[in-house]
Design a protein around this motif. Structure first.
Motif, PDB file in Angstrom:
ATOM      1  N   ILE A   1       0.843  -1.188   0.000  1.00 18.84           N
ATOM      2  CA  ILE A   1       0.000   0.000   0.000  1.00 18.84           C
ATOM      3  C   ILE A   1       0.882   1.243   0.000  1.00 18.84           C
ATOM      4  O   ILE A   1       1.745   1.401   0.858  1.00 18.84           O
ATOM      5  N   VAL A   2       0.710   2.059  -0.963  1.00 13.52           N
ATOM      6  CA  VAL A   2       1.443   3.326  -0.981  1.00 13.52           C
ATOM      7  C   VAL A   2       0.444   4.470  -0.921  1.00 13.52           C
ATOM      8  O   VAL A   2      -0.663   4.384  -1.430  1.00 13.52           O
ATOM      9  N   GLU A   3       0.872   5.526  -0.293  1.00 17.60           N
ATOM     10  CA  GLU A   3       0.016   6.713  -0.251  1.00 17.60           C
ATOM     11  C   GLU A   3       0.469   7.690  -1.317  1.00 17.60           C
ATOM     12  O   GLU A   3       1.652   7.886  -1.525  1.00 17.60           O
ATOM     13  N   ARG A   4      -0.482   8.261  -1.965  1.00 18.11           N
ATOM     14  CA  ARG A   4      -0.138   9.281  -2.952  1.00 18.11           C
ATOM     15  C   ARG A   4      -1.248  10.327  -2.996  1.00 18.11           C
ATOM     16  O   ARG A   4      -2.347  10.121  -2.469  1.00 18.11           O
ATOM     17  N   GLU A   5      -0.932  11.415  -3.636  1.00 17.58           N
ATOM     18  CA  GLU A   5      -1.891  12.498  -3.698  1.00 17.58           C
ATOM     19  C   GLU A   5      -2.931  12.248  -4.785  1.00 17.58           C
ATOM     20  O   GLU A   5      -2.590  11.828  -5.890  1.00 17.58           O
ATOM     21  N   ALA A   6      -4.177  12.519  -4.441  1.00 18.52           N
ATOM     22  CA  ALA A   6      -5.233  12.518  -5.442  1.00 18.52           C
ATOM     23  C   ALA A   6      -5.529  13.967  -5.814  1.00 18.52           C
ATOM     24  O   ALA A   6      -5.292  14.873  -5.030  1.00 18.52           O
ATOM     25  N   SER A   7      -6.041  14.147  -6.988  1.00 17.24           N
ATOM     26  CA  SER A   7      -6.295  15.510  -7.441  1.00 17.24           C
ATOM     27  C   SER A   7      -7.460  16.128  -6.680  1.00 17.24           C
ATOM     28  O   SER A   7      -8.372  15.438  -6.235  1.00 17.24           O
ATOM     29  N   ILE A   8      -7.405  17.414  -6.506  1.00 15.46           N
ATOM     30  CA  ILE A   8      -8.542  18.124  -5.939  1.00 15.46           C
ATOM     31  C   ILE A   8      -8.930  19.255  -6.874  1.00 15.46           C
ATOM     32  O   ILE A   8      -8.132  19.702  -7.691  1.00 15.46           O
ATOM     33  N   HIS A   9     -10.167  19.681  -6.729  1.00 21.36           N
ATOM     34  CA  HIS A   9     -10.650  20.718  -7.625  1.00 21.36           C
ATOM     35  C   HIS A   9      -9.955  22.041  -7.340  1.00 21.36           C
ATOM     36  O   HIS A   9      -9.781  22.414  -6.182  1.00 21.36           O
ATOM     37  N   ALA A  10      -9.564  22.706  -8.396  1.00 22.91           N
ATOM     38  CA  ALA A  10      -8.801  23.945  -8.240  1.00 22.91           C
ATOM     39  C   ALA A  10      -9.594  25.011  -7.480  1.00 22.91           C
ATOM     40  O   ALA A  10      -9.011  25.875  -6.833  1.00 22.91           O
ATOM     41  N   SER A  11     -10.925  24.924  -7.529  1.00 25.36           N
ATOM     42  CA  SER A  11     -11.729  25.913  -6.811  1.00 25.36           C
ATOM     43  C   SER A  11     -11.691  25.671  -5.301  1.00 25.36           C
ATOM     44  O   SER A  11     -12.146  26.505  -4.530  1.00 25.36           O
ATOM     45  N   ASN A  12     -11.163  24.532  -4.884  1.00 26.60           N
ATOM     46  CA  ASN A  12     -11.071  24.227  -3.457  1.00 26.60           C
ATOM     47  C   ASN A  12      -9.749  24.660  -2.838  1.00 26.60           C
ATOM     48  O   ASN A  12      -9.520  24.440  -1.657  1.00 26.60           O
ATOM     49  N   VAL A  13      -8.883  25.226  -3.642  1.00 28.76           N
ATOM     50  CA  VAL A  13      -7.634  25.741  -3.106  1.00 28.76           C
ATOM     51  C   VAL A  13      -7.470  27.195  -3.536  1.00 28.76           C
ATOM     52  O   VAL A  13      -8.047  27.645  -4.520  1.00 28.76           O
ATOM     53  N   GLN A  14      -6.669  27.891  -2.755  1.00 32.48           N
ATOM     54  CA  GLN A  14      -6.408  29.279  -3.075  1.00 32.48           C
ATOM     55  C   GLN A  14      -4.907  29.525  -2.999  1.00 32.48           C
ATOM     56  O   GLN A  14      -4.221  28.953  -2.144  1.00 32.48           O
ATOM     57  N   LEU A  15      -4.436  30.345  -3.886  1.00 41.25           N
ATOM     58  CA  LEU A  15      -3.015  30.641  -3.938  1.00 41.25           C
ATOM     59  C   LEU A  15      -2.543  31.331  -2.659  1.00 41.25           C
ATOM     60  O   LEU A  15      -3.237  32.176  -2.101  1.00 41.25           O
ATOM     61  N   VAL A  16      -1.366  30.942  -2.189  1.00 38.32           N
ATOM     62  CA  VAL A  16      -0.729  31.658  -1.094  1.00 38.32           C
ATOM     63  C   VAL A  16       0.317  32.577  -1.709  1.00 38.32           C
ATOM     64  O   VAL A  16       1.222  32.138  -2.418  1.00 38.32           O
ATOM     65  N   CYS A  17       0.181  33.844  -1.438  1.00 31.18           N
ATOM     66  CA  CYS A  17       1.064  34.844  -2.030  1.00 31.18           C
ATOM     67  C   CYS A  17       2.487  34.692  -1.486  1.00 31.18           C
ATOM     68  O   CYS A  17       2.684  34.649  -0.274  1.00 31.18           O
TER      69      CYS A  17
END
Ligand code: ZN
Length: 108
Positions: free
Chosen positions: A60-76
């Motif tokens: 079992i390996v853990e990896r990142e799954a995609s998330i919707h871009a509207s659910n994240v916000q850029l950090v300046c």
């Protein structure tokens, strides 16, 4: 279709879901799907088969799954807060993204 304002290696903050509040680096942007993969965010467990030829151990390996871009916000990178993204044309004609809060240029 909504435009994705994220780019690879952007620092983002998660707005919703179980990783809400987490920050991470954008590993990949799937603009056509409006999604992104963010480092250490939305981890899923994947069962993999061993493949000795490629030196892959099974399990079992853990990896990142995609998330919707509207659910994240850029950090300046300038002021360190999460922000909406604006655009600006620089003197040399380059179009860059800017922070809506401090007006700092996000793209170097
Ligand atoms: Zn800023």
């Amino acid at each position: 279709m909504k435009k994705v304002n994220l780019k690879k290696n952007d620092q983002v903050q998660v707005l919703t879901g179980r990783n809400r509040g987490a920050r991470g680096r954008v590993l990949r942007v799937m603009a056509d799907q409006g999604k992104a993969i963010v480092e250490h965010v939305n981890m899923i467990k994947r069962h993999t088969k061993p493949n000795p030829g490629k030196n892959i151990q099974g399990g079992i390996v853990e990896r990142e799954a995609s998330i919707h871009a509207s659910n994240v916000q850029l950090v300046c990178p300038e002021c360190g807060t999460q922000t909406r993204v604006g655009h600006k044309i620089l003197g040399d004609g380059r179009k860059v993204r800017i922070c809506r809060k401090c007006e700092g240029v996000v793209d170097k």
